[in-house]
Design a protein around this motif. Structure first.
Motif: not given
Length: 65
Positions: A10-16, A22-26
């Motif tokens: 899980f990646r959380i970043r400031v946007s506006g 963003t969720v990535t599954r590998d």
């Protein structure tokens, strides 16, 4: 458990004025054969995550992208 797990990031970043999640599954290509083909597992997971994240977005009053 080797051959029996995937990694969710899980990646959380400031946007506006808000945040972007963003969720990535590998790891589907390394699953043991008894769990089916990697593409089948990935498709099932994608459907589940899309549903869950759409529900979360609705609760937050946002449109999923």
């Amino acid at each position: 458990m080797d051959g029996n797990s995937t990694l969710v990031t899980f990646r959380i970043r400031v946007s506006g004025n808000g945040s972007l999640l963003t969720v990535t599954r590998d790891g589907f290509t390394t699953l043991d054969g008894r769990f089916g083909e990697a593409t089948d597992n990935a498709a099932i997971e994608l459907e589940g995550w899309n549903g869950g994240l759409t529900t979360l977005a609705a609760h937050l009053g946002e449109e999923p992208r």
